[in-house]
Design a protein around this motif. Sequence first.
Motif, mmCIF file in Angstrom:
data_model
loop_
_atom_site.group_PDB
_atom_site.id
_atom_site.type_symbol
_atom_site.label_atom_id
_atom_site.label_comp_id
_atom_site.label_asym_id
_atom_site.label_seq_id
_atom_site.Cartn_x
_atom_site.Cartn_y
_atom_site.Cartn_z
ATOM 1 N N ARG A 181 36.571 29.634 30.552
ATOM 2 C CA ARG A 181 37.947 30.120 30.873
ATOM 3 C C ARG A 181 38.491 29.096 31.871
ATOM 4 O O ARG A 181 38.082 29.048 32.889
ATOM 5 N N GLU A 183 40.348 29.243 34.224
ATOM 6 C CA GLU A 183 40.938 30.037 35.181
ATOM 7 C C GLU A 183 42.086 29.411 36.017
ATOM 8 O O GLU A 183 41.723 28.247 36.499
ATOM 9 N N ARG A 192 34.314 34.146 40.195
ATOM 10 C CA ARG A 192 35.156 33.898 39.052
ATOM 11 C C ARG A 192 35.207 32.425 39.088
ATOM 12 O O ARG A 192 35.361 31.535 39.814
ATOM 13 N N PHE A 196 30.672 30.353 32.567
ATOM 14 C CA PHE A 196 29.783 31.213 33.010
ATOM 15 C C PHE A 196 29.098 31.819 31.856
ATOM 16 O O PHE A 196 29.268 31.455 30.741
ATOM 17 N N GLN A 198 27.921 35.360 29.525
ATOM 18 C CA GLN A 198 27.925 36.788 29.528
ATOM 19 C C GLN A 198 26.934 37.198 28.738
ATOM 20 O O GLN A 198 26.120 36.410 27.981
ATOM 21 N N TYR A 248 42.751 44.041 22.221
ATOM 22 C CA TYR A 248 41.725 44.800 21.229
ATOM 23 C C TYR A 248 41.748 46.123 21.609
ATOM 24 O O TYR A 248 40.774 46.729 20.779
ATOM 25 N N GLU A 265 35.333 44.128 39.020
ATOM 26 C CA GLU A 265 34.733 44.467 37.793
ATOM 27 C C GLU A 265 33.619 43.358 37.742
ATOM 28 O O GLU A 265 33.780 42.197 38.177
ATOM 29 N N GLU A 267 31.242 44.364 35.130
ATOM 30 C CA GLU A 267 30.861 44.438 33.568
ATOM 31 C C GLU A 267 31.865 45.578 32.778
ATOM 32 O O GLU A 267 32.768 46.338 33.880
ATOM 33 N N HIS A 270 34.251 48.692 26.108
ATOM 34 C CA HIS A 270 35.372 48.486 25.555
ATOM 35 C C HIS A 270 35.288 49.264 24.371
ATOM 36 O O HIS A 270 34.290 48.953 23.596
ATOM 37 N N ARG A 272 36.851 48.693 20.780
ATOM 38 C CA ARG A 272 37.353 47.507 20.375
ATOM 39 C C ARG A 272 38.059 47.930 18.958
ATOM 40 O O ARG A 272 38.746 47.092 18.385
ATOM 41 N N GLU A 305 31.902 47.969 22.781
ATOM 42 C CA GLU A 305 31.545 46.651 23.472
ATOM 43 C C GLU A 305 30.856 46.895 24.797
ATOM 44 O O GLU A 305 31.570 47.662 25.804
ATOM 45 N N MET A 308 28.794 42.130 30.180
ATOM 46 C CA MET A 308 28.630 41.661 31.647
ATOM 47 C C MET A 308 28.402 40.617 31.829
ATOM 48 O O MET A 308 27.876 39.779 30.948
ATOM 49 N N ARG A 312 28.354 37.127 37.570
ATOM 50 C CA ARG A 312 28.827 38.081 38.565
ATOM 51 C C ARG A 312 27.912 39.205 38.864
ATOM 52 O O ARG A 312 27.647 39.689 40.051
HETATM 53 N N1 GAP Z 1 34.196 40.292 25.300
HETATM 54 C C1 GAP Z 1 34.850 40.947 26.279
HETATM 55 C C2 GAP Z 1 35.311 40.420 27.741
HETATM 56 O O1 GAP Z 1 34.802 38.917 27.487
HETATM 57 P P1 GAP Z 1 36.023 40.453 30.018
HETATM 58 O O2 GAP Z 1 36.482 41.635 30.746
HETATM 59 O O3 GAP Z 1 37.049 39.454 29.686
HETATM 60 O O4 GAP Z 1 35.653 41.317 28.518
HETATM 61 C C3 GAP Z 1 33.652 40.470 30.395
HETATM 62 O O5 GAP Z 1 34.828 39.750 30.544
HETATM 63 C C4 GAP Z 1 32.785 40.085 31.643
HETATM 64 O O6 GAP Z 1 32.641 38.766 31.850
HETATM 65 C C5 GAP Z 1 33.633 40.341 33.055
HETATM 66 O O7 GAP Z 1 33.281 41.720 33.329
HETATM 67 C C6 GAP Z 1 32.732 39.401 34.086
HETATM 68 O O8 GAP Z 1 31.554 39.981 34.561
HETATM 69 C C7 GAP Z 1 32.732 38.386 32.979
HETATM 70 N N2 GAP Z 1 33.708 37.246 33.452
HETATM 71 C C8 GAP Z 1 34.829 37.139 32.703
HETATM 72 N N3 GAP Z 1 35.725 36.077 33.082
HETATM 73 C C9 GAP Z 1 34.807 35.398 34.164
HETATM 74 C C10 GAP Z 1 34.984 34.409 35.052
HETATM 75 N N4 GAP Z 1 35.968 33.468 34.890
HETATM 76 N N5 GAP Z 1 33.773 34.017 35.869
HETATM 77 C C11 GAP Z 1 32.854 34.702 35.870
HETATM 78 N N6 GAP Z 1 32.622 35.807 35.162
HETATM 79 C C12 GAP Z 1 33.486 36.185 34.215
#
Ligand code: GAP
Length: 439
Positions: A181, A183, A192, A196, A198, A248, A265, A267, A270, A272, A305, A308, A312
Amino acid sequence: MADQDLMEKLVSLTKRRGYVFQSSEIYGGTGSVWDYGPLGVELKRNLKDLWWSAMVHERDDIEGIDAAILMHPRVWEASGHVEGFTDPLVECSNCHRRFRADLPEVADGQCPVCGTRDAFGEPRQFNLMFKTFMGPVEDAAATIYLRPETAQGIYVNFLNVQSTARQKVPFGIAQIGKAFRNEITPGNFIFRTREFEQAEMQYFVKPGTDEEWFGRWKEERMAWLRSLGIRAEKLRFHRHEPEELAHYAKEAYDIEYEFPFGWKEFEGVHNRTDFDLTRHQEHSGKRLEYIDPGTNERFVPYVVETSMGIDRCMLVLLADAYREEQIEGEERVVLGLHPRLAPLKVAVFPLVKKDGLPQVAARLHQELQKAAIPSFYDESGSIGRRYRRQDETGTPWCVTVDGQTDEDGSVTIRDRDSLEQVRVSLDQVRRWVRERLEG
Ligand code: GAP
């Protein structure tokens, strides 16, 4: 300890001990990108292996997959990410830095970098997906994205997995993999970042049973996190208000940890609904229905869903494990990681570098390694220094070969947390460690 101090100490300890390095450090570093060193990669593997065991190996109703990062561009139109995966962005007309418009100081009208007031232009929506080109032609037809979540690789494979694994609804598909992402404001070490990992699981259920499954997964995930030794008082749920829900989701809970920079957060659980599968049906023209073999009923399943962030969660584990203690007037730093997560399980020391002790200790160390028990051999420095190095590395047990070993074949095993020392026969060390890892 002040909270900011703890973050600085974690960054410094994890670098010193080979857990986390800044990416491309010799070039001055890449913004908010981190590399895991020899111990970091082991901690991460242990975390992922424990998740995979709990989600896939220990149950019959969840299958694993490993989908590609690059997917058909229409996936992201169907999922809503092309249109809606955006953050509002503003630019300061004085220093030209860009910020998320919803940051508190920015919303107050002050630039967090140069301090200028009321210098922001109109917010514009910034899509967080990384774009790249497939093949040699850099035109719109060849544009593809690095996946911003692993979940979509599961949705598009829903029927492949269900039919080949002969699963019946309710069942789940789990996956661990990289997501990206772009960011606007990454930060807080590995919290962040733009790249990363997941660990996600999509559980497909009959519509109408989704709320019950949602409740079950919420509890199950919290129980699993506690089983890693994370302090219960540092964990809590946060229920999403309607305005916080992702495009979603019908219902969502974050699992939050009290990081040194506040409750955040790491984890999410959700509901969906049938949003993703229905959208993929519409965009691909392919049916994504399940046919109940008992009743011949056709339906598009609802999805619960669990998602995690591995990195993080690593920060949670490290922050939760870090402590400073006074032992007999001396300070020690301990990384009290759960033994199953600890990168090294054992360190083996000869008390002195003579009388054949190093040879006995080295043999024991090799024997442990062959038995797949990660071990570290150390003969340098005083025994106290060697203990302290392992304490801050997070090694649960130190084994010392001493004068008595030659007499009765026993060694000392010292426990990192209780500091208790027990004598165990050389040929029983392997079993002693195994029992504690499995217990
Ligand atoms: N599929 C659902 C989804 O992606 P999200 O809440 O956007 O949901 C899930 O992301 C998890 O991914 C977050 O709780 C976080 O632990 C991790 N995550 C999301 N963006 C992140 C980032 N920029 N850097 C590190 N971890 C990230």
